[in-house]
Design an enzyme around this catalytic site. Structure first.
Site: not given
Ligand code: CTP
Length: 395
Positions: A204, A273, A283, A302, A319, A333, A337
Site C-alpha cells: 500500500n 489486510d 515467477k 489483526d 490508526f 474501528k 479493535k
Molecule cells: N491493523 C493491525 N493489523 C492488521 C490490520 C490493521 O493491527 N492486520 C491496525 C493498523 O496498524 C491501524 C488499524 O489497525 O492501527 C486500522 O487499520 P486500517 O487499515 O485503517 O483498518 P482495518 O482494520 O484494515 O479496516 P478497514 O480496512 O476495513 O478500514
C-alpha cells in the site's frame, strides 16, 4: 527559552523575521546575530523591530558601550539556533573559525546548538558539506534536516529551509519536558509487503512518515522507543531501536514479542489486510491463451486485536486511514479493535495523505472524548498524539 538566532547569508534568510515572531509566540525571547552577508538578504531593521533588541552584525560591537556583547549573550542564552546555515558557516563551525560576530559568538556559546542547513542541492551533496554536517552532529549539535522541493535557483531537490512551524516545533521539542521518561513505547510504521511470487508483491502507499515522527518525538520526550517498520526510505531517528520487517506476519511476530515489555503501543503501520493464499515459489509467467489472472487472498491476523487480548495489556493507540465518514468510521474501528485511543485521518486529501509531510487528524478516546489536530507537520502532530496519550494515561 532564551534563544540566540544566528542568520547566515542564504536566500532563506528572508524567513528570519517570521521565525522570530513564531518563536516569541511559543514563549521564547530572541536576540539576533546576522552575518554581514545575511544583512544583504534580510533587513537588520525588521529583525531589530520584531525582536525588540539591537541586532548584532559587527564583530567589534559598539565601542562606546564597553563590554563584550558575545560573552554577555553567551551567559544569557539557552540555545543557539542558526537558520539558515550556509555551507560557509557550517564549515566555519566545524573547524572553529571565528571571523565575524556570529562565528565568534558560536565559540563563546555554552548551551545547546541547533543548525538548519539550507543551500542548493549540489552544494548540500558536496563531500565537504556532508563531512562538516556530520562533524557538527558528532559534536552533539542538532541538525534540522532541509526539506526537498523547488529551490530559489530553480533546481529541485533537498536544500530548502524547512517551513517556520517545523523549525519552531523542533525548538519546542528541545525544551519539552521529558514527560515520557521511564516509559517503553512500541511504534509500528510503514507498509507491509505480501509476496505474490518471488518478484512481485502487493502493498500500500504508506510512506511510514507518521510512525517515524512519533518514534522520534517520543524518544525526545524521554521514552525508550522500539520502532517496528515495514520497508520505507526513511532514516531511523537517533536513539530509536529499529526492527525491520517485510510482511504482516513478520510484523505480528515482532509486535507480539516486543509488546510485553511496552507500556504503550502506537500502531501507525498500514498492515496489509490480506495476503496471497498460496504465493508461487517460481515467477508467474504470462500465458499466451490467458488475458486474466486471479489471485486468491486470505485475511491476515489483526495485530491490534491480538494486542488487546494481552494481560496486562499495554495502552493501545490505533490508526484509521479513511477516505470518507471519518469520525463515524473511526469510532466504529476504535470499538471493534478495543483500542484506548484512535487517530483518524482522511487519506483522500492529497495535502495530508500518503507521503505528505503534513497531517491533520481526529483523536478519539475510549471515553468518547475527541480532539482535532489542525494541519501541521507530522512531527507536530506526533507530539499532539503523545500529549493525548499522556493525558489519558494519567486520567
Ligand atoms: N491493523 C493491525 N493489523 C492488521 C490490520 C490493521 O493491527 N492486520 C491496525 C493498523 O496498524 C491501524 C488499524 O489497525 O492501527 C486500522 O487499520 P486500517 O487499515 O485503517 O483498518 P482495518 O482494520 O484494515 O479496516 P478497514 O480496512 O476495513 O478500514
Amino acid at each position: 527559552m532564551k534563544i540566540v538566532l544566528g542568520v547566515s547569508g542564504g536566500i532563506a534568510a528572508y524567513k528570519a523575521p517570521e521565525l522570530v515572531r513564531r518563536l516569541q509566540d511559543v514563549g521564547a525571547e530572541v536576540r539576533v546575530i546576522l552575518t554581514p552577508n545575511a544583512a544583504r538578504f534580510v533587513s537588520p531593521l525588521s529583525l531589530a523591530a520584531v525582536s525588540k533588541h539591537g541586532v548584532i552584525i559587527d564583530q567589534w560591537g559598539d565601542s562606546e558601550r564597553g563590554g563584550v556583547d558575545h560573552i554577555e549573550l553567551a551567559r544569557w542564552a539557552d540555545l543557539l539556533l542558526i537558520a539558515p546555515a550556509t555551507a560557509n558557516i557550517i564549515a566555519k563551525l566545524a573547524v572553529g573559525i571565528a571571523d565575524d560576530a556570529l562565528t565568534t559568538y558560536a565559540i563563546a556559546h555554552r548551551a545547546a546548538v541547533m543548525v538548519a542547513p539550507a543551500m542548493n542541492t549540489f552544494m548540500l551533496q558536496h563531500p565537504t558539506v556532508i563531512e562538516n554536517v556530520e562533524r557538527l552532529r558528532a559534536r552533539g549539535i542538532e541538525i534540522v534536516e532541509p526539506d526537498s522541493g523547488l529551490l530559489a535557483c530553480g533546481d529541485e531537490g533537498a536544500g530548502r529551509l524547512p517551513d517556520v512551524p517545523v523549525i519552531v516545533e523542533r525548538v519546542k521539542a528541545r525544551f519539552a519536558a521529558r514527560d515520557l521518561e521511564g516509559k517503553r513505547i512500541l511504534v509500528t510504521a510503514g507498509p507491509t509487503r505480501e509476496a505474490i511470487d518471488p518478484v512481485r508483491y502487493i502493498s500500500n502507499r504508506s510512506s511510514g512518515k507518521m510512525g517515524y515522527a512519533i518514534a522520534d518525538a517520543a524518544q525526545r520526550r524521554g521514552a525508550r522507543v522500539t520502532l517496528i517498520s515495514g520497508p520505507t526510505s526513511l532514516a531511523t531517528p537517533a536513539g530509536v531501536e529499529l526492527t525491520s520487517i517485510t510482511t504482516a506476519k513478520e510484523m505480528l511476530d515482532a509486535v507480539m514479542q516486543a509488546a510485553g515489555s511496552s507500556q504503550i503501543v502506537i500502531k501507525a503501520a498500514a498492515v496489509a489486510d490480506f495476503t496471497p493464499s498460496a504465493p508461487a515459489d517460481q515467477k508467474i509467467k504470462k500465458q499466451a491463451d490467458r488475458d486474466e489472472i486471479s489471485i486468491a487472498f486470505r485475511k491476515n491476523t489483526d495485530i491490534l486485536s491480538e494486542l488487546a487480548k494481552l494481560k496486562p495489556r499495554p495502552f493501545i493507540v490505533a490508526f484509521a486511514a479513511e477516505t470518507g465518514s471519518l469520525e463515524a468510521n473511526a469510532r466504529e474501528k476504535l470499538a471493534q479493535k478495543d483500542a484506548d485511543l484512535i487517530v483518524a485521518n482522511d487519506v483522500s486529501d492529497a495535502a495530508i495523505g500518503f507521503d505528505s509531510d503534513e497531517n491533520e487528524v481526529l483523536i478519539i478516546g475510549r471515553d468518547g472524548s475527541q480532539s482535532k489536530v489542525e494541519r501541521a507537520s507530522k512531527f507536530a502532530v506526533a507530539n499532539r498524539i503523545l500529549d493525548a496519550v499522556i493525558q489519558r494515561l494519567h486520567g
